[in-house]
Design a protein around this motif. Sequence first.
Motif, PDB file in Angstrom:
ATOM      1  N   VAL A  74      28.971 -26.829 -34.807  1.00  0.00           N
ATOM      2  CA  VAL A  74      29.018 -25.407 -34.455  1.00  0.00           C
ATOM      3  C   VAL A  74      28.420 -25.248 -33.053  1.00  0.00           C
ATOM      4  N   ILE A  75      29.192 -24.647 -32.161  1.00  0.00           N
ATOM      5  CA  ILE A  75      28.786 -24.542 -30.762  1.00  0.00           C
ATOM      6  C   ILE A  75      27.476 -23.762 -30.609  1.00  0.00           C
ATOM      7  N   GLY A  76      27.291 -22.710 -31.377  1.00  0.00           N
ATOM      8  CA  GLY A  76      26.050 -21.943 -31.308  1.00  0.00           C
ATOM      9  C   GLY A  76      24.833 -22.784 -31.640  1.00  0.00           C
ATOM     10  N   GLU A  77      24.982 -23.649 -32.622  1.00  0.00           N
ATOM     11  CA  GLU A  77      23.879 -24.534 -33.020  1.00  0.00           C
ATOM     12  C   GLU A  77      23.556 -25.513 -31.891  1.00  0.00           C
ATOM     13  N   VAL A  78      24.583 -26.083 -31.287  1.00  0.00           N
ATOM     14  CA  VAL A  78      24.386 -27.030 -30.187  1.00  0.00           C
ATOM     15  C   VAL A  78      23.669 -26.342 -29.026  1.00  0.00           C
ATOM     16  N   ILE A  79      24.162 -25.172 -28.643  1.00  0.00           N
ATOM     17  CA  ILE A  79      23.561 -24.440 -27.517  1.00  0.00           C
ATOM     18  C   ILE A  79      22.107 -24.093 -27.806  1.00  0.00           C
ATOM     19  N   ARG A  80      21.831 -23.603 -29.005  1.00  0.00           N
ATOM     20  CA  ARG A  80      20.434 -23.249 -29.350  1.00  0.00           C
ATOM     21  C   ARG A  80      19.521 -24.469 -29.275  1.00  0.00           C
ATOM     22  N   GLN A  81      20.002 -25.605 -29.781  1.00  0.00           N
ATOM     23  CA  GLN A  81      19.162 -26.804 -29.791  1.00  0.00           C
ATOM     24  C   GLN A  81      18.940 -27.354 -28.379  1.00  0.00           C
ATOM     25  N   LEU A  82      19.930 -27.203 -27.517  1.00  0.00           N
ATOM     26  CA  LEU A  82      19.802 -27.716 -26.158  1.00  0.00           C
ATOM     27  C   LEU A  82      19.148 -26.717 -25.206  1.00  0.00           C
ATOM     28  N   GLU A  83      19.453 -25.433 -25.384  1.00  0.00           N
ATOM     29  CA  GLU A  83      19.062 -24.417 -24.416  1.00  0.00           C
ATOM     30  C   GLU A  83      17.958 -23.478 -24.895  1.00  0.00           C
ATOM     31  N   GLY A  84      17.769 -23.397 -26.201  1.00  0.00           N
ATOM     32  CA  GLY A  84      16.791 -22.448 -26.717  1.00  0.00           C
ATOM     33  C   GLY A  84      17.458 -21.159 -27.157  1.00  0.00           C
ATOM     34  N   PRO A  85      16.708 -20.068 -27.198  1.00  0.00           N
ATOM     35  CA  PRO A  85      17.225 -18.802 -27.719  1.00  0.00           C
ATOM     36  C   PRO A  85      18.456 -18.289 -26.965  1.00  0.00           C
ATOM     37  N   LEU A  86      19.300 -17.568 -27.695  1.00  0.00           N
ATOM     38  CA  LEU A  86      20.504 -16.985 -27.109  1.00  0.00           C
ATOM     39  C   LEU A  86      20.259 -15.593 -26.533  1.00  0.00           C
ATOM     40  N   ALA A  87      19.115 -15.016 -26.813  1.00  0.00           N
ATOM     41  CA  ALA A  87      18.814 -13.650 -26.378  1.00  0.00           C
ATOM     42  C   ALA A  87      18.674 -13.568 -24.860  1.00  0.00           C
ATOM     43  N   PRO A  88      19.183 -12.468 -24.254  1.00  0.00           N
ATOM     44  CA  PRO A  88      19.043 -12.308 -22.805  1.00  0.00           C
ATOM     45  C   PRO A  88      17.620 -11.926 -22.387  1.00  0.00           C
TER      46      PRO A  88
END
Length: 146
Positions: A74-88
Motif C-alpha cells: 500500500v503506497i500510503g504505508e510505504v510513504i508513512r514509513q519512509l517520510e513520516g506523517p502525511l499531515a501538512p
Amino acid sequence: MKVSTRGEYALRALIVLGHRPNTVMPIAEIAEKTLVPVNYLEQILLQLKNLGYVKSKRGIRGGYKLRKSPEQIVIGEVIRQLEGPLAPMGCVSVTAYDPCPLEEGCLLKPLWTLIRDTVAHLLEQTTLDDLLSERIPNVKKKAGIK
C-alpha cells in the motif's frame, strides 16, 4: 506533506521490481531503470528491506526482489514509513500531533485536516499493483474523487 527524493526513488524502485516480482534484479539494473545513483539506491533498498518490502540475494546472481506481492504493498504505508506523517501541519497530524498556541478557533485547521484526510485516503487506496496496472482512475473512484 512533501515527498522527498528518497521517497520518490523508493517508489520508483518498487515499481521496477514490481514489473518482475519473482525475479532477482541486480542493483545496477534497478539504478539504470530508476535513474538513481547506485550508492543512494543501495541505502534506499536496504531501508525497504528492513521495512519488509524487498529481500536481497547475495552473490554473482544477487540483487533484490519484492518480498510482498504488488497487491499487498500500500503506497500510503510505504510513504508513512519512509517520510513520516502525511499531515501538512503538525496540529492535524494523527501520528505526530504538534499543538499550536493558535489552534483553538483557528480557521485554517479545517483546511489542513481536509488536505490530510484526502491525501491519506487516496494513498491508502493505492497499491503498487494499481500503479503497475495504471489503474489510477479506479483508485480515484474508490476514493470518491471525480
